[in-house]
Design a protein around this motif. Sequence first.
Motif, PDB file in Angstrom:
ATOM      1  N   TYR A  79       0.717  -1.405   0.406  1.00 41.92           N
ATOM      2  CA  TYR A  79       0.018  -0.054   0.180  1.00 41.92           C
ATOM      3  C   TYR A  79       0.688   1.426  -0.388  1.00 41.92           C
ATOM      4  O   TYR A  79       1.918   1.088   0.929  1.00 41.92           O
ATOM      5  N   PRO A  80      -0.053   2.171  -0.598  1.00 43.66           N
ATOM      6  CA  PRO A  80       0.947   4.102  -0.579  1.00 43.66           C
ATOM      7  C   PRO A  80       1.090   4.088   0.609  1.00 43.66           C
ATOM      8  O   PRO A  80       0.466   4.871   1.371  1.00 43.66           O
ATOM      9  N   ARG A 100       0.130  -0.443   7.536  1.00 44.34           N
ATOM     10  CA  ARG A 100      -1.731   0.221   7.594  1.00 44.34           C
ATOM     11  C   ARG A 100      -2.254  -0.305   6.485  1.00 44.34           C
ATOM     12  O   ARG A 100      -1.858  -0.453   5.726  1.00 44.34           O
ATOM     13  N   HIS A 101      -3.396  -0.839   7.134  1.00 49.91           N
ATOM     14  CA  HIS A 101      -4.593  -1.037   5.711  1.00 49.91           C
ATOM     15  C   HIS A 101      -4.810   0.578   5.240  1.00 49.91           C
ATOM     16  O   HIS A 101      -4.975   1.659   5.753  1.00 49.91           O
ATOM     17  N   VAL A 102      -4.728   0.975   3.870  1.00 53.53           N
ATOM     18  CA  VAL A 102      -5.617   1.923   3.221  1.00 53.53           C
ATOM     19  C   VAL A 102      -6.188   1.929   1.994  1.00 53.53           C
ATOM     20  O   VAL A 102      -5.922   0.783   1.074  1.00 53.53           O
ATOM     21  N   ALA A 103      -7.170   2.532   2.186  1.00 57.04           N
ATOM     22  CA  ALA A 103      -8.736   2.286   1.477  1.00 57.04           C
ATOM     23  C   ALA A 103      -8.180   2.403  -0.261  1.00 57.04           C
ATOM     24  O   ALA A 103      -7.843   3.752  -0.195  1.00 57.04           O
ATOM     25  N   LEU A 104      -8.213   2.108  -1.006  1.00 55.83           N
ATOM     26  CA  LEU A 104      -8.354   1.891  -2.974  1.00 55.83           C
ATOM     27  C   LEU A 104      -9.106   1.431  -3.258  1.00 55.83           C
ATOM     28  O   LEU A 104     -10.103   0.470  -2.639  1.00 55.83           O
ATOM     29  N   LEU A 106      -5.723   0.936  -7.064  1.00 57.90           N
ATOM     30  CA  LEU A 106      -4.890  -0.846  -6.378  1.00 57.90           C
ATOM     31  C   LEU A 106      -4.279  -1.262  -7.483  1.00 57.90           C
ATOM     32  O   LEU A 106      -2.954  -1.718  -7.247  1.00 57.90           O
ATOM     33  N   THR A 107      -4.569  -1.544  -8.456  1.00 60.98           N
ATOM     34  CA  THR A 107      -5.191  -2.389  -9.473  1.00 60.98           C
ATOM     35  C   THR A 107      -3.122  -1.825 -10.158  1.00 60.98           C
ATOM     36  O   THR A 107      -2.040  -1.877 -10.205  1.00 60.98           O
ATOM     37  N   ALA A 108      -3.521  -0.238 -10.541  1.00 65.71           N
ATOM     38  CA  ALA A 108      -2.520   0.784 -11.418  1.00 65.71           C
ATOM     39  C   ALA A 108      -1.344   0.915 -10.563  1.00 65.71           C
ATOM     40  O   ALA A 108      -0.114   0.990 -10.204  1.00 65.71           O
ATOM     41  N   LEU A 135     -10.372  -8.779  -2.545  1.00 57.75           N
ATOM     42  CA  LEU A 135      -8.521  -7.766  -2.340  1.00 57.75           C
ATOM     43  C   LEU A 135      -7.442  -8.814  -3.654  1.00 57.75           C
ATOM     44  O   LEU A 135      -7.303  -8.402  -3.694  1.00 57.75           O
ATOM     45  N   ALA A 136      -7.485  -9.865  -2.549  1.00 60.21           N
ATOM     46  CA  ALA A 136      -6.342 -10.522  -3.655  1.00 60.21           C
ATOM     47  C   ALA A 136      -6.981 -11.097  -5.202  1.00 60.21           C
ATOM     48  O   ALA A 136      -6.081 -10.723  -5.490  1.00 60.21           O
ATOM     49  N   ARG A 137      -8.000 -10.924  -5.144  1.00 59.55           N
ATOM     50  CA  ARG A 137      -8.299 -10.789  -7.001  1.00 59.55           C
ATOM     51  C   ARG A 137      -7.774  -9.504  -7.581  1.00 59.55           C
ATOM     52  O   ARG A 137      -7.237  -9.591  -8.743  1.00 59.55           O
TER      53      ARG A 137
END
Length: 258
Positions: A63-64, A72-76, A81-83, A122-124
């Motif tokens: 994550y950025p 930490r979790h980042v909501a994307l 997330l793909t990019a 998320l994994a997909r």
Amino acid sequence: MDLNSDLGEAYGAWRMGDDEAVLDVVTSANIACGFHAGDPVTIHRTARAAISRGIAIGAHVAYPDLRGFGRRHVALTPEELTADVLYQLGALDALATAAGGRVSYVKPHGALYNEMAVDESLARTVLTAIAQFHTPLPLLTLPGSAAGRVAAELGIHCYTEGFADRAYTDDGQLVPRGQPGAVLTDPDAVAARVVRMATEATVVTASGSVIDVELATVCIHGDTPGAVRIARAVRDALRAANVDLAPFVSDVGADTRS
């Protein structure tokens, strides 16, 4: 058995671990791609050092989250997330290619890794991004993870990974770092549990239970206190147990793309 470590995680004036010493021990290097750690000079230098030793290079995408070290979790959105994943793969690929090598696999970092182990959606997203990269790259993940199941659906090869210096829950997940005993730092104790992983395919959890862990590779975190001593102890213990050390991927070396 393969030993891998998370490396190239210095950033500017901020130093992290002793990459050169760890690279003298491990057989695969998960190199930061700039989103949780790693500046371009550090990434390039680490890639060169790995290539010179015949060590496999993996993209340690995250994550950025520089401030939180990617833990930490980042909501994307899926598009974001793909990019982000493709951007990181491309950055490491360019630096590894310039150093005369190649990226051989992907190992997500920190929160992204842990969340992919339980979240199929998320994994997909991440695995679909990996599938769009110009070179098919296998994935490192926990045994029995959601990421492994999705990878099988998408035809992406998956290798299972254990952790030398992290405690396990009874369901095979990692004990969260904020909990007591989550990170293991005694070199002899860590070495003994890795030998057990390699020879018996089991590990003792934080509660004292024994669970199965079929593994292709074991990770020693480069930022764990005493990482170099731990890595050397693990290597020596595996050799004493007649366990050969070699990269888990076969395409280590120079870039062969035309």
